[in-house]
Design a protein around this motif. Structure first.
Motif, PDB file in Angstrom:
ATOM      1  N   THR A  68      61.296  40.825 -26.145  1.00 38.79           N
ATOM      2  CA  THR A  68      60.546  39.994 -27.079  1.00 38.79           C
ATOM      3  C   THR A  68      60.361  38.617 -26.458  1.00 38.79           C
ATOM      4  O   THR A  68      61.321  37.983 -26.041  1.00 38.79           O
ATOM      5  N   VAL A  69      59.117  38.171 -26.408  1.00 38.91           N
ATOM      6  CA  VAL A  69      58.787  36.872 -25.838  1.00 38.91           C
ATOM      7  C   VAL A  69      58.328  35.962 -26.971  1.00 38.91           C
ATOM      8  O   VAL A  69      57.422  36.320 -27.719  1.00 38.91           O
ATOM      9  N   PRO A  70      58.960  34.786 -27.105  1.00 44.89           N
ATOM     10  CA  PRO A  70      58.530  33.878 -28.173  1.00 44.89           C
ATOM     11  C   PRO A  70      57.204  33.212 -27.822  1.00 44.89           C
ATOM     12  O   PRO A  70      56.919  32.931 -26.661  1.00 44.89           O
ATOM     13  N   GLY A  71      56.406  32.967 -28.847  1.00 35.68           N
ATOM     14  CA  GLY A  71      55.136  32.279 -28.677  1.00 35.68           C
ATOM     15  C   GLY A  71      55.096  31.038 -29.540  1.00 35.68           C
ATOM     16  O   GLY A  71      56.102  30.624 -30.109  1.00 35.68           O
ATOM     17  N   ARG A  72      53.943  30.474 -29.665  1.00 34.12           N
ATOM     18  CA  ARG A  72      53.781  29.288 -30.501  1.00 34.12           C
ATOM     19  C   ARG A  72      53.813  29.681 -31.972  1.00 34.12           C
ATOM     20  O   ARG A  72      53.510  30.813 -32.345  1.00 34.12           O
ATOM     21  N   GLU A  88      56.126  30.285 -34.045  1.00 35.08           N
ATOM     22  CA  GLU A  88      57.084  31.342 -34.379  1.00 35.08           C
ATOM     23  C   GLU A  88      56.532  32.755 -34.198  1.00 35.08           C
ATOM     24  O   GLU A  88      57.060  33.713 -34.749  1.00 35.08           O
ATOM     25  N   GLU A  89      55.470  32.902 -33.416  1.00 38.90           N
ATOM     26  CA  GLU A  89      54.964  34.233 -33.089  1.00 38.90           C
ATOM     27  C   GLU A  89      55.908  34.889 -32.086  1.00 38.90           C
ATOM     28  O   GLU A  89      56.602  34.210 -31.336  1.00 38.90           O
ATOM     29  N   GLN A  90      55.928  36.202 -32.093  1.00 37.77           N
ATOM     30  CA  GLN A  90      56.726  36.958 -31.126  1.00 37.77           C
ATOM     31  C   GLN A  90      55.876  38.083 -30.562  1.00 37.77           C
ATOM     32  O   GLN A  90      55.064  38.673 -31.268  1.00 37.77           O
ATOM     33  N   PHE A  91      56.068  38.349 -29.283  1.00 45.54           N
ATOM     34  CA  PHE A  91      55.298  39.379 -28.598  1.00 45.54           C
ATOM     35  C   PHE A  91      56.242  40.335 -27.896  1.00 45.54           C
ATOM     36  O   PHE A  91      57.192  39.914 -27.253  1.00 45.54           O
ATOM     37  N   LEU A  92      55.977  41.628 -28.024  1.00 44.47           N
ATOM     38  CA  LEU A  92      56.737  42.630 -27.283  1.00 44.47           C
ATOM     39  C   LEU A  92      56.041  42.866 -25.953  1.00 44.47           C
ATOM     40  O   LEU A  92      54.832  43.121 -25.902  1.00 44.47           O
TER      41      LEU A  92
END
Length: 65
Positions: A44-48, A50-54
């Protein structure tokens, strides 16, 4: 302010932006080499905001960086 001054200013900003981009590319390559994960692991990579990306390791293309 003369037009030539604006051109010099724009050239300086362009040069600074290119140098910053080159520095960040080198830093990312070095960090990637130091913190390698095995291919095929889902992280899981955090984004701006509080978004999260797998993301699957070893499969991140340059457009997604």
């Amino acid at each position: 302010m003369k037009a030539n001054d604006l051109t010099d200013y724009d050239d300086s900003r362009t040069t600074a932006a290119i140098e910053a981009s080159d520095f960040l590319d080198a830093a990312m390559e070095r960090l990637a080499a130091l913190a390698q994960l095995p291919d095929g692991i889902i992280v899981t990579v955090p984004g701006r905001y509080e978004e999260q990306f797998l993301v699957t390791t070893g499969r991140l293309d340059d457009a997604a960086r």
